[in-house]
Design a protein around this motif. Structure first.
Motif, PDB file in Angstrom:
ATOM      1  N   ALA A 110     -25.733  69.582   0.087  1.00  0.00           N
ATOM      2  CA  ALA A 110     -25.042  69.343   1.388  1.00  0.00           C
ATOM      3  C   ALA A 110     -25.602  69.764   2.704  1.00  0.00           C
ATOM      4  O   ALA A 110     -25.439  68.722   3.710  1.00  0.00           O
ATOM      5  N   PHE A 111     -26.537  70.535   2.725  1.00  0.00           N
ATOM      6  CA  PHE A 111     -27.553  70.632   3.856  1.00  0.00           C
ATOM      7  C   PHE A 111     -28.337  69.445   4.216  1.00  0.00           C
ATOM      8  O   PHE A 111     -28.397  68.860   5.405  1.00  0.00           O
ATOM      9  N   ASP A 112     -28.847  68.893   3.292  1.00  0.00           N
ATOM     10  CA  ASP A 112     -29.685  67.669   3.062  1.00  0.00           C
ATOM     11  C   ASP A 112     -29.183  66.374   3.719  1.00  0.00           C
ATOM     12  O   ASP A 112     -29.441  65.752   4.704  1.00  0.00           O
ATOM     13  N   ARG A 113     -27.864  66.369   3.174  1.00  0.00           N
ATOM     14  CA  ARG A 113     -27.022  65.289   3.633  1.00  0.00           C
ATOM     15  C   ARG A 113     -26.561  65.119   5.059  1.00  0.00           C
ATOM     16  O   ARG A 113     -26.644  64.362   5.851  1.00  0.00           O
ATOM     17  N   ALA A 247     -34.446  75.294   2.172  1.00  0.00           N
ATOM     18  CA  ALA A 247     -34.483  73.946   2.694  1.00  0.00           C
ATOM     19  C   ALA A 247     -34.943  73.902   4.206  1.00  0.00           C
ATOM     20  O   ALA A 247     -35.958  72.812   4.268  1.00  0.00           O
ATOM     21  N   PHE A 248     -34.526  74.490   4.998  1.00  0.00           N
ATOM     22  CA  PHE A 248     -34.901  74.488   6.318  1.00  0.00           C
ATOM     23  C   PHE A 248     -36.558  75.069   6.529  1.00  0.00           C
ATOM     24  O   PHE A 248     -37.208  74.254   7.088  1.00  0.00           O
ATOM     25  N   TYR A 249     -36.658  75.998   5.734  1.00  0.00           N
ATOM     26  CA  TYR A 249     -38.305  76.340   5.949  1.00  0.00           C
ATOM     27  C   TYR A 249     -39.211  75.264   5.221  1.00  0.00           C
ATOM     28  O   TYR A 249     -40.029  74.978   5.887  1.00  0.00           O
ATOM     29  N   GLU A 250     -38.721  74.476   4.260  1.00  0.00           N
ATOM     30  CA  GLU A 250     -39.645  73.535   3.549  1.00  0.00           C
ATOM     31  C   GLU A 250     -39.805  72.446   4.179  1.00  0.00           C
ATOM     32  O   GLU A 250     -40.506  71.756   3.965  1.00  0.00           O
ATOM     33  N   GLU A 251     -38.544  71.832   4.495  1.00  0.00           N
ATOM     34  CA  GLU A 251     -38.308  70.416   4.774  1.00  0.00           C
ATOM     35  C   GLU A 251     -38.199  70.112   6.049  1.00  0.00           C
ATOM     36  O   GLU A 251     -38.400  68.982   6.743  1.00  0.00           O
ATOM     37  N   VAL A 252     -37.299  70.669   6.899  1.00  0.00           N
ATOM     38  CA  VAL A 252     -36.528  70.282   8.032  1.00  0.00           C
ATOM     39  C   VAL A 252     -37.372  70.676   9.361  1.00  0.00           C
ATOM     40  O   VAL A 252     -37.631  69.962   9.992  1.00  0.00           O
ATOM     41  N   HIS A 253     -37.757  71.986   9.352  1.00  0.00           N
ATOM     42  CA  HIS A 253     -38.427  72.689  10.729  1.00  0.00           C
ATOM     43  C   HIS A 253     -39.551  71.813  11.390  1.00  0.00           C
ATOM     44  O   HIS A 253     -39.721  71.623  12.382  1.00  0.00           O
ATOM     45  N   SER A 254     -40.343  71.056  10.387  1.00  0.00           N
ATOM     46  CA  SER A 254     -41.523  70.514  10.960  1.00  0.00           C
ATOM     47  C   SER A 254     -40.995  69.119  11.432  1.00  0.00           C
ATOM     48  O   SER A 254     -41.825  68.586  12.335  1.00  0.00           O
ATOM     49  N   GLN A 255     -39.802  68.534  11.374  1.00  0.00           N
ATOM     50  CA  GLN A 255     -39.641  67.374  11.808  1.00  0.00           C
ATOM     51  C   GLN A 255     -38.936  67.635  13.366  1.00  0.00           C
ATOM     52  O   GLN A 255     -38.701  66.882  14.018  1.00  0.00           O
ATOM     53  N   GLN A 256     -38.262  68.882  13.595  1.00  0.00           N
ATOM     54  CA  GLN A 256     -38.322  69.267  14.912  1.00  0.00           C
ATOM     55  C   GLN A 256     -36.735  68.577  15.256  1.00  0.00           C
ATOM     56  O   GLN A 256     -36.383  68.424  16.319  1.00  0.00           O
ATOM     57  N   ASP A 257     -36.083  68.013  14.220  1.00  0.00           N
ATOM     58  CA  ASP A 257     -34.500  67.646  14.599  1.00  0.00           C
ATOM     59  C   ASP A 257     -33.780  68.501  14.691  1.00  0.00           C
ATOM     60  O   ASP A 257     -32.636  68.679  15.460  1.00  0.00           O
ATOM     61  N   THR A 258     -33.783  69.571  13.621  1.00  0.00           N
ATOM     62  CA  THR A 258     -32.858  70.683  13.347  1.00  0.00           C
ATOM     63  C   THR A 258     -33.625  71.997  13.735  1.00  0.00           C
ATOM     64  O   THR A 258     -34.481  72.401  13.090  1.00  0.00           O
TER      65      THR A 258
END
Length: 309
Positions: A110-113, A247-258
């Protein structure tokens, strides 16, 4: 009186049944154009909300719809989202979705979507939890600033060695949460009106929360003992936020969108032998009302568009 972005509703309250979902406490308008796969595009929002149980989503939708229009959107993969624009502070755009099932894995999907469809500045998991600290009572609310994931472990013939992981709420989100408590005090007591119309005092606290796949319903549980030894300030237990934090630690924070995540949890039981569903509705509602109070502060977490950097 609910205005659904001009799609539905009049002062008489009449709503076209084929264009809206009518709940006991909320109305959701359908955005028909967005049901088509060709219309699926990333739509930025300030706050993304994830719930797990039906009672949690009903509480969030009721809270949103008493403030503004709520519009349903179904993406090309069949995931359902509910969009709202709250006129709080400078205005806060909110989108809510419900995980398909309980547990870390479904919450992670759900987070990923949510992140890929809306790029929210902050993701908030809103719902219920079991209290494990004497500092929290039934219907109190925990705003968790740390997730303690207790599930990883090594089992030997003589003992179980837990390999606990911790995830801190990112600094930018923590600043936003702190700003709320700077105004109200920490912990603070708010008078919240229940869906039955009665006002109740509710304590709002920040601190760590335990997260794993196991549902704890035993005061002598090894998981409870472990968490008490690991961090004696652990306030509650739940079964989803560890997956979102990872999920945030591994995939998202590097994109700086979220920019981050956190969770708001109403205390529905004490994670002991008396665990039952009796306080699910009231504690979920309290969690939704605390989200409502926090929304103006969460506007601060909205990222700038890449082209503006």
């Amino acid at each position: 009186m609910i205005y659904n972005r001009g799609i539905i509703n009049t002062g008489s309250g009449s709503v076209s049944a084929d264009r809206a979902i009518i709940g006991s406490d909320y109305v959701v308008a359908r955005d028909e154009a967005l049901h088509q796969p060709s219309a699926a595009t990333k739509r930025r929002t300030d706050v993304g909300v994830i719930t797990i149980l039906p009672v949690e989503m009903r509480a969030v939708l009721t809270m949103l719809s008493r403030n503004t229009a709520v519009t349903e959107h179904i993406d090309e993969r069949g995931a359902w989202f509910y969009e709202a624009a709250i006129e709080a502070g400078d205005g806060v755009n909110v989108v809510a979705t419900r995980a398909l099932d309980r547990g870390q894995r479904s919450a992670l999907i759900a987070f990923d979507r949510l992140v890929h469809a809306y790029a929210p500045g902050v993701v908030v998991l809103v719902g219920i939890a079991g209290g494990m600290s004497s500092a929290v009572k039934l219907n109190d609310v925990v705003v968790a600033t740390q997730a303690i994931y207790y599930e990883a472990r090594k089992e030997t013939p003589s003992q179980v060695r837990r390999r606990t992981q911790t995830y801190e709420v990112p600094a930018r989100i923590r600043h936003a949460i702190n700003s709320f408590f700077n105004v109200h005090g920490e912990p603070c007591t708010l008078i919240l009106k229940g869906q039955d119309g009665k006002e109740r005092a509710c304590s709002i606290q920040t601190g760590p929360i335990g997260s794993g796949e196991a549902v704890v319903a035993y005061k002598g549980s090894d998981i409870r003992r472990h968490l008490e030894n690991f961090n004696d300030k652990t306030l509650a237990l739940e079964t989803e936020v560890g997956g979102i934090a990872h999920a945030f630690y591994e995939e998202v924070h590097s994109q700086q969108d979220t920019f981050g995540w956190f969770t708001i949890r109403g205390i529905s039981d004490y994670a002991d032998e008396d665990k039952n569903d009796g306080y699910h509705e009231s504690s979920a509602w309290h969690a939704a009302l605390v989200l409502e109070r926090l929304l103006p502060y969460l506007k601060l977490a909205t990222p700038r568009k890449r082209e503006d950097r």
